[in-house]
Design a protein around this motif. Structure first.
Motif, PDB file in Angstrom:
ATOM      1  N   ASN A   1       1.250   9.209  -5.966  1.00  0.00           N
ATOM      2  CA  ASN A   1       1.576  10.621  -5.721  1.00  0.00           C
ATOM      3  C   ASN A   1       2.587  11.136  -6.739  1.00  0.00           C
ATOM      4  O   ASN A   1       2.511  12.281  -7.166  1.00  0.00           O
TER       5      ASN A   1
ATOM      6  N   THR B   1       0.826  -1.205   0.000  1.00  0.00           N
ATOM      7  CA  THR B   1       0.000   0.000   0.000  1.00  0.00           C
ATOM      8  C   THR B   1       0.862   1.259   0.000  1.00  0.00           C
ATOM      9  O   THR B   1       0.569   2.221  -0.717  1.00  0.00           O
ATOM     10  N   THR B   2       1.927   1.258   0.781  1.00  0.00           N
ATOM     11  CA  THR B   2       2.832   2.403   0.822  1.00  0.00           C
ATOM     12  C   THR B   2       3.482   2.638  -0.536  1.00  0.00           C
ATOM     13  O   THR B   2       3.556   3.780  -1.010  1.00  0.00           O
TER      14      THR B   2
ATOM     15  N   LYS C   1       0.789   3.919  -3.024  1.00  0.00           N
ATOM     16  CA  LYS C   1       0.416   5.313  -2.734  1.00  0.00           C
ATOM     17  C   LYS C   1       1.519   6.272  -3.151  1.00  0.00           C
ATOM     18  O   LYS C   1       1.257   7.340  -3.700  1.00  0.00           O
ATOM     19  N   THR C   2       2.780   5.901  -2.895  1.00  0.00           N
ATOM     20  CA  THR C   2       3.910   6.744  -3.294  1.00  0.00           C
ATOM     21  C   THR C   2       3.972   6.875  -4.811  1.00  0.00           C
ATOM     22  O   THR C   2       4.164   7.973  -5.336  1.00  0.00           O
TER      23      THR C   2
END
Length: 91
Positions: free
Chosen positions: A68, A60-61, A64-65
């Motif tokens: 972005n 997930t990290t 998401k990165t």
């Protein structure tokens, strides 16, 4: 506002770590995973649960990165303008 978001995130993660620890202690029996015709070795249920949560948090990290990074390249000039909810013709 960022400190409140960080605090809430930390509390949620701490809560789930405690839940995983309790479940792992209650379920000490080893299990084996099966996928199609493959079967794993006997692994404690708590380890599988913790590994699944860790993989989920990391993926997930990363996603998401990447989102972005890709989203920052778009034209953000529309975000700078305030939307007009009322026009002068409404009054």
């Amino acid at each position: 506002m960022k400190t409140i978001a960080s605090l809430l995130t930390s509390l949620v993660i701490a809560f789930w770590v405690v839940v995983i620890a309790i479940i792992a202690m209650k379920n000490g029996e080893p299990v084996s995973l099966r996928f199609l015709s493959y079967q794993s070795i006997q692994i404690p249920f708590g380890f599988i649960l913790a590994l699944s949560v860790g993989i989920g948090i990391i993926s997930t990290t990363i996603l998401k990165t990447l989102g972005n990074i890709v989203g920052s390249g778009e034209n953000n000039s529309q975000l700078d303008e305030e939307p007009e909810f009322f026009s002068e013709d409404d009054f």
